[in-house]
Write a protein that holds these residues in place. Sequence first.
Motif, PDB file in Angstrom:
ATOM      1  N   VAL A 155     -12.010   8.033   2.043  1.00 42.24           N
ATOM      2  CA  VAL A 155     -11.789   6.761   2.171  1.00 42.24           C
ATOM      3  C   VAL A 155     -10.380   6.348   1.359  1.00 42.24           C
ATOM      4  CG1 VAL A 155     -12.741   4.397   2.045  1.00 42.24           C
ATOM      5  CG2 VAL A 155     -14.197   6.094   2.822  1.00 42.24           C
ATOM      6  N   HIS A 156      -9.843   5.424   1.705  1.00 40.45           N
ATOM      7  CA  HIS A 156      -8.733   4.865   0.948  1.00 40.45           C
ATOM      8  C   HIS A 156      -8.627   3.392   1.110  1.00 40.45           C
ATOM      9  CE1 HIS A 156      -6.275   8.645   0.432  1.00 40.45           C
ATOM     10  NE2 HIS A 156      -6.960   9.184   1.361  1.00 40.45           N
ATOM     11  N   LEU A 157      -8.876   2.523   0.195  1.00 40.81           N
ATOM     12  CA  LEU A 157      -8.795   1.086   0.207  1.00 40.81           C
ATOM     13  C   LEU A 157      -7.520   0.854  -0.625  1.00 40.81           C
ATOM     14  CD1 LEU A 157     -12.391   0.248   0.136  1.00 40.81           C
ATOM     15  CD2 LEU A 157     -10.918   0.520   2.176  1.00 40.81           C
ATOM     16  N   TYR A 158      -6.921  -0.201   0.015  1.00 40.86           N
ATOM     17  CA  TYR A 158      -5.376  -0.788  -0.873  1.00 40.86           C
ATOM     18  C   TYR A 158      -5.470  -1.764  -1.758  1.00 40.86           C
ATOM     19  CZ  TYR A 158      -4.090   1.983   3.798  1.00 40.86           C
ATOM     20  OH  TYR A 158      -4.167   2.809   4.769  1.00 40.86           O
ATOM     21  N   PRO A 218       8.033   6.120   3.764  1.00 40.92           N
ATOM     22  CA  PRO A 218       6.553   6.749   4.474  1.00 40.92           C
ATOM     23  C   PRO A 218       6.008   5.605   5.241  1.00 40.92           C
ATOM     24  CG  PRO A 218       6.783   7.084   1.810  1.00 40.92           C
ATOM     25  CD  PRO A 218       7.867   6.324   2.323  1.00 40.92           C
ATOM     26  N   HIS A 219       5.096   5.993   5.899  1.00 36.03           N
ATOM     27  CA  HIS A 219       4.865   5.257   7.293  1.00 36.03           C
ATOM     28  C   HIS A 219       3.229   5.377   7.447  1.00 36.03           C
ATOM     29  CE1 HIS A 219       4.971   4.780  11.744  1.00 36.03           C
ATOM     30  NE2 HIS A 219       5.675   3.548  11.460  1.00 36.03           N
ATOM     31  N   ASN A 220       2.798   4.513   8.227  1.00 37.64           N
ATOM     32  CA  ASN A 220       1.390   4.618   8.477  1.00 37.64           C
ATOM     33  C   ASN A 220       0.970   5.843   9.394  1.00 37.64           C
ATOM     34  OD1 ASN A 220      -0.955   2.013  10.065  1.00 37.64           O
ATOM     35  ND2 ASN A 220      -1.312   4.002   9.149  1.00 37.64           N
ATOM     36  N   SER A 221       1.921   6.195  10.299  1.00 39.54           N
ATOM     37  CA  SER A 221       1.597   7.585  11.030  1.00 39.54           C
ATOM     38  C   SER A 221       1.433   8.838   9.945  1.00 39.54           C
ATOM     39  CB  SER A 221       2.651   7.618  12.205  1.00 39.54           C
ATOM     40  OG  SER A 221       3.921   7.912  11.312  1.00 39.54           O
ATOM     41  N   GLY A 222       1.964   8.714   8.762  1.00 40.05           N
ATOM     42  CA  GLY A 222       1.716   9.742   7.903  1.00 40.05           C
ATOM     43  C   GLY A 222       0.570   9.734   6.764  1.00 40.05           C
ATOM     44  N   HIS A 223      -0.429   8.804   7.102  1.00 37.65           N
ATOM     45  CA  HIS A 223      -1.553   8.590   5.918  1.00 37.65           C
ATOM     46  C   HIS A 223      -2.295   9.987   6.193  1.00 37.65           C
ATOM     47  CE1 HIS A 223       0.108   4.914   4.955  1.00 37.65           C
ATOM     48  NE2 HIS A 223      -0.721   3.969   5.554  1.00 37.65           N
ATOM     49  N   ALA A 280      -2.128  -0.276  -9.469  1.00 36.78           N
ATOM     50  CA  ALA A 280      -2.472   1.236  -9.443  1.00 36.78           C
ATOM     51  C   ALA A 280      -1.792   2.047 -10.783  1.00 36.78           C
ATOM     52  CB  ALA A 280      -1.812   1.825  -7.995  1.00 36.78           C
ATOM     53  N   GLY A 281      -1.132   0.759 -11.260  1.00 36.33           N
ATOM     54  CA  GLY A 281      -0.389   1.364 -12.363  1.00 36.33           C
ATOM     55  C   GLY A 281       1.252   1.642 -12.453  1.00 36.33           C
ATOM     56  N   ALA A 282       1.705   1.147 -11.391  1.00 33.43           N
ATOM     57  CA  ALA A 282       3.219   1.384 -11.330  1.00 33.43           C
ATOM     58  C   ALA A 282       3.677   0.149 -12.204  1.00 33.43           C
ATOM     59  CB  ALA A 282       3.707   1.080 -10.043  1.00 33.43           C
ATOM     60  N   ARG A 283       4.852   0.075 -12.853  1.00 35.10           N
ATOM     61  CA  ARG A 283       5.392  -0.942 -13.817  1.00 35.10           C
ATOM     62  C   ARG A 283       5.996  -1.925 -12.862  1.00 35.10           C
ATOM     63  NH1 ARG A 283       9.759   0.215 -18.551  1.00 35.10           N
ATOM     64  NH2 ARG A 283       7.964   1.658 -19.057  1.00 35.10           N
ATOM     65  N   HIS A 284       5.527  -3.291 -13.396  1.00 35.30           N
ATOM     66  CA  HIS A 284       5.883  -4.398 -12.392  1.00 35.30           C
ATOM     67  C   HIS A 284       7.387  -4.877 -13.002  1.00 35.30           C
ATOM     68  CE1 HIS A 284       5.288  -8.726 -10.843  1.00 35.30           C
ATOM     69  NE2 HIS A 284       5.772  -7.781  -9.896  1.00 35.30           N
ATOM     70  N   VAL A 285       8.049  -4.965 -11.926  1.00 36.11           N
ATOM     71  CA  VAL A 285       9.548  -5.772 -12.209  1.00 36.11           C
ATOM     72  C   VAL A 285       9.480  -6.969 -11.187  1.00 36.11           C
ATOM     73  CG1 VAL A 285      12.108  -5.614 -11.889  1.00 36.11           C
ATOM     74  CG2 VAL A 285      10.666  -3.680 -12.411  1.00 36.11           C
ATOM     75  N   PRO A 286       8.903  -8.232 -11.936  1.00 32.63           N
ATOM     76  CA  PRO A 286       8.910  -9.384 -11.066  1.00 32.63           C
ATOM     77  C   PRO A 286      10.302  -9.853 -10.486  1.00 32.63           C
ATOM     78  CG  PRO A 286       8.535  -9.936 -13.303  1.00 32.63           C
ATOM     79  CD  PRO A 286       9.156  -8.383 -13.369  1.00 32.63           C
ATOM     80  N   GLN A 342       0.898  -1.197  -0.061  1.00 33.17           N
ATOM     81  CA  GLN A 342       0.044   0.127   0.055  1.00 33.17           C
ATOM     82  C   GLN A 342       0.938   1.422   0.054  1.00 33.17           C
ATOM     83  OE1 GLN A 342      -0.437  -2.270   2.557  1.00 33.17           O
ATOM     84  NE2 GLN A 342      -0.341  -1.253   4.552  1.00 33.17           N
ATOM     85  N   LEU A 343       1.962   1.119   0.606  1.00 35.31           N
ATOM     86  CA  LEU A 343       2.909   2.474   0.614  1.00 35.31           C
ATOM     87  C   LEU A 343       3.283   2.769  -0.877  1.00 35.31           C
ATOM     88  CD1 LEU A 343       4.928   1.524   3.908  1.00 35.31           C
ATOM     89  CD2 LEU A 343       2.953   2.994   3.738  1.00 35.31           C
ATOM     90  N   ALA A 344       3.593   1.641  -1.587  1.00 37.99           N
ATOM     91  CA  ALA A 344       4.176   2.015  -2.918  1.00 37.99           C
ATOM     92  C   ALA A 344       2.909   2.269  -3.806  1.00 37.99           C
ATOM     93  CB  ALA A 344       4.718   0.843  -3.424  1.00 37.99           C
ATOM     94  N   ARG A 345       1.808   1.819  -3.550  1.00 39.63           N
ATOM     95  CA  ARG A 345       0.599   2.187  -4.028  1.00 39.63           C
ATOM     96  C   ARG A 345       0.246   3.512  -3.911  1.00 39.63           C
ATOM     97  NH1 ARG A 345      -4.320  -0.723  -5.659  1.00 39.63           N
ATOM     98  NH2 ARG A 345      -6.177   0.437  -5.198  1.00 39.63           N
ATOM     99  N   MET A 346       0.609   4.098  -2.923  1.00 38.52           N
ATOM    100  CA  MET A 346       0.040   5.654  -2.422  1.00 38.52           C
ATOM    101  C   MET A 346       1.181   6.464  -3.121  1.00 38.52           C
ATOM    102  SD  MET A 346      -2.068   5.560   1.114  1.00 38.52           S
ATOM    103  CE  MET A 346      -1.594   3.924   1.969  1.00 38.52           C
TER     104      MET A 346
END
Length: 394
Positions: A352-355, A285-290, A61-67, A31-35
């Motif tokens: 509302v934010h859903l991951y 980035p951290h949960n406390s910064g959402h 969410a559209g980031a390019r995937h590097v497997p 979720q951090l990378a997603r946001m």
Amino acid sequence: MSASVLTGAGPKRSATTSGRAPVVGVVGAGQLARMTQQAAISLGVELHVLSASADDPAVRAGARHVPGSATEFADLVTLAAGCDVVTFDHELVPAKYIQELEALGVRVAPSGAAQRLAQDKLHARRTLAAAGFPVPAFGYARELAQVLSFAETHGWPLIAKTPTGGYDGRGVWTLADAASAARLLDDVDGGLLLEPQLRIDHELAVLVARTAEGETAVYPVVETVQRDAMCRELLAPAPIAPARAAAARSLARSLAHHCGAVGIVAVELFDTADGLLVNELALRPHNSGHLTIEGCETSQFEQHLRAILGWPLGGTALTAPAVATGNVIGPADGSDPRDRLAAALEVPGAHVHLYGKAPRPGRKLGHVTVCGPDPERCRRTAQFAVAVLEGAAR
Ligand SMILES: Nc1ncnc2c1ncn2[C@@H]1O[C@H](COP(=O)(O)OP(=O)(O)O)[C@@H](O)[C@H]1O
Ligand SMILES: [Mg+2]
């Protein structure tokens, strides 16, 4: 490595990737990378994310995937090859691999040395105590006799933690007596970090953004409210005296400089009768910064990108007199908060934010932020929207 000009040349190492978007590599795609992807879209930054599954939240969410895997050096090199700078959404990359990437000339933010402070709680306690930062009393035990000797000085109950790999209270236990200590020592590998069970007036978090040049931007102090050792709510401004808040911000800034962090640093603090104590650091980035997404001039995710790309940092002021965020946790019945989204969106003022994560009991699946003039009202509204999503609203 890509032909980038982000190699430290020039007085300001800002991103001038002429004619193309800067590319940021993120190890991890949760979720951090997603946001962060959400913020990258606004800035026209391209995000590449290293993770095992194309189904991960940031990829969808559209980031390019590097497997690949965060613990395979070759996969880290593949990610870095297409990126101007590499950063992280978790602490699972072995610090030695980060240092080896740096030796290859990859720009990594934060550095391997800084990362170790977030990866290893025992190392962090030792390093920060030696540097004169206030930390809880602590010890390290591999054997029962060491626990008993710590308890003799500090009394029962004790708090025991795995030095590495813990999060959301997984890896934190309260030990009531010698028998529970013996059982835990049998169950864990690698010994235990021990602390007295502290009387904590408030748990606080301060975010600091720091650039490679040492510029910083410090966010307002947030109160974090935990249940079962897991963060459930964030409240800003924290309900503490202005002098205490100023001390917390100054302590967090000093820590960010001391670690040489680049990007966001989240500093978890215990506010106690003996003063502020440093609990944990996260160098990302951290949960406390959402709550910064709607609640501050610049979200922590945009700020992280600005800091690691050497761009000017944004303002950190609150956008309202009060901001409250509640985490949405997977309910015990395994039901999916997404099924209740429409009802949550009926709550006025609820962001509302859903991951996009599969629901599992106890898993962080989203959060809700409410900004407004009145702290108690914001908190109640956020709690209500969270309860709706968790299926607990009556
Ligand atoms: N020494 C302590 N005394 C009292 N409570 C503690 C202590 N250490 C941790 N806790 C509680 O457990 C929570 C989680 O501990 P922490 O070390 O931050 O682990 P995690 O990595 O899971 O966040 C803290 O936020 C706090 O509520
Ligand atoms: Mg913590």
